[in-house]
Design an enzyme around this catalytic site. Structure first.
Site, PDB file in Angstrom:
ATOM      1  CG  ASP A 266       0.292  -4.017   2.147  1.00  0.00           C
ATOM      2  OD1 ASP A 266      -0.021  -4.688   3.143  1.00  0.00           O
ATOM      3  OD2 ASP A 266       1.091  -3.060   2.184  1.00  0.00           O
TER       4      ASP A 266
ATOM      5  CE  LYS B 274       2.996  -5.732   3.897  1.00  0.00           C
ATOM      6  NZ  LYS B 274       2.472  -4.730   4.828  1.00  0.00           N
TER       7      LYS B 274
ATOM      8  CG  ASP C 224      -0.392   0.034   2.515  1.00  0.00           C
ATOM      9  OD1 ASP C 224       0.846  -0.081   2.618  1.00  0.00           O
ATOM     10  OD2 ASP C 224      -1.153   0.182   3.503  1.00  0.00           O
ATOM     11  CB  SER C 225       4.589   1.708  -0.186  1.00  0.00           C
ATOM     12  OG  SER C 225       4.762   0.507  -0.910  1.00  0.00           O
TER      13      SER C 225
ATOM     14  CD  GLU D  83       7.780  -0.311   7.946  1.00  0.00           C
ATOM     15  OE1 GLU D  83       6.906  -1.056   7.477  1.00  0.00           O
ATOM     16  OE2 GLU D  83       7.973   0.848   7.552  1.00  0.00           O
TER      17      GLU D  83
ATOM     18  CD  GLU E 287       0.398  -1.432   8.122  1.00  0.00           C
ATOM     19  OE1 GLU E 287       0.020  -0.663   9.031  1.00  0.00           O
ATOM     20  OE2 GLU E 287       0.891  -1.026   7.044  1.00  0.00           O
TER      21      GLU E 287
HETATM   22  O1  KIV Z   1       3.500  -1.060   1.696  1.00  0.00           O
HETATM   23  C1  KIV Z   1       4.634  -1.542   1.645  1.00  0.00           C
HETATM   24  O2  KIV Z   1       5.373  -1.354   0.668  1.00  0.00           O
HETATM   25  C2  KIV Z   1       5.082  -2.355   2.762  1.00  0.00           C
HETATM   26  C3  KIV Z   1       6.484  -2.855   2.769  1.00  0.00           C
HETATM   27  C4  KIV Z   1       7.474  -1.786   2.783  1.00  0.00           C
HETATM   28  C5  KIV Z   1       6.737  -3.869   3.820  1.00  0.00           C
HETATM   29  O3  KIV Z   1       4.317  -2.629   3.636  1.00  0.00           O
END
Ligand code: KIV
Length: 273
Positions: free
Chosen positions: A90, A120, A51-52, A189, A122
């Site tokens: 994510d 993934k 989600d970056s 992280e 959090e």
């Molecule tokens: O959103 C993302 O890119 C991440 C990674 C940096 C682990 O969660």
């Protein structure tokens, strides 16, 4: 450096085997087809549609505004470029926190609609029962603890987590809970190296570190940071393997200059009379 040619698809069993044998797991992010194809062909183990995306591609100030629709759209594009690496989607903020039912439904969209093999999310102990439900639905889950960007405000900003004994103990508890809930791996992280080593030795699943030192079972970075494509800020733990932004800007300036002066397209790039 030559490209590593690997044809066999990466499996969860292979990642687990890597942890057992002490071989490092490699993971990077991708958001579009072209980059995903290059990453896949490089021999990388895991590709994360992080989600970056919100910050490095969509221009938001944080990952919080990212929607399910945006994630699914980009996961589909990445899917088309990946044939070997394990593909992880994510889950964006509020796609899994409201209820377990919604979490399973949204994880299912990554799995069924976007073609991701895993998701993934959090959170530690508080997310354990949600992780369990998604895993029970047949979708492998990667956990993510430490500095969790979706809740960075509540954590007091972008800073190392688990520095004092109390918060270190909480992170150990979180790691244990995520592993016991059935996650297949865990992102750590921005936590101190020794704590990351402790967690890596304690839990049976592979840990993937970002800003957490060398003792994790694997490492992940945001690809746009590693390649120097994102210039807004650079976390101190990122190694820039190449600085592409200035090279791109120079190429663009040359293109503009050549078009304006009538140099491009010359005869070799023109169809002829
Ligand atoms: O959103 C993302 O890119 C991440 C990674 C940096 C682990 O969660």
């Amino acid at each position: 450096m030559t490209q590593i040619k690997r044809e066999k698809a990466v499996t969860l069993t292979e990642l687990q085997r890597k942890k057992s044998s002490g071989k490092k797991i490699t993971m990077l992010t991708a958001y579009d087809y072209s980059m995903a194809k290059m990453l896949d062909e490089s021999g990388l183990d895991i590709i994360l549609v992080g989600d970056s995306l919100g910050m490095v591609v969509l221009g938001y100030d944080s990952t919080v505004p990212v929607t399910m629709e945006e994630m699914i759209h980009h996961c589909k594009a990445v899917r088309r470029g990946v044939s070997r690496a394990l593909l992880v989607g994510d889950m964006p903020y509020l796609s899994y926190q409201v209820s377990k039912e919604e979490a399973v439904r949204n994880a299912g969209r990554f799995f069924k609609e976007a073609g991701c093999q895993c998701v993934k999310l959090e959170g530690g102990s508080a997310m354990a029962s949600t992780i369990k439900r998604i895993v029970e639905a047949g979708i492998p889950v990667m956990g993510h603890i430490g500095l969790t960007p979706q809740t960075v405000t509540a954590l007091g900003g972008y800073r190392i987590q688990g520095r004092d004994p109390e918060s270190a103990e909480k992170l150990l508890e979180d790691a244990r809970a995520v592993a016991e809930a059935g996650a297949f791996s865990l992102v750590l992280e921005c936590i101190p190296s020794t704590l990351a080593r402790g967690i890596t030795e304690m839990i049976p699943i592979p840990t993937i570190g970002i800003g957490s030192g060398p003792y994790c079972d694997g490492q992940v970075l945001v690809t746009n940071d590693l390649l120097g494509l994102f210039e807004k800020f650079l976390p101190s733990f990122v190694k820039r393997y190449v600085n592409l932004a200035p090279m791109i800007k120079e190429a663009l300036a040359t293109y503009i200059d050549e078009v304006e002066r009538g140099i491009f397209p010359g005869p070799e790039y023109s169809p002829g009379p």
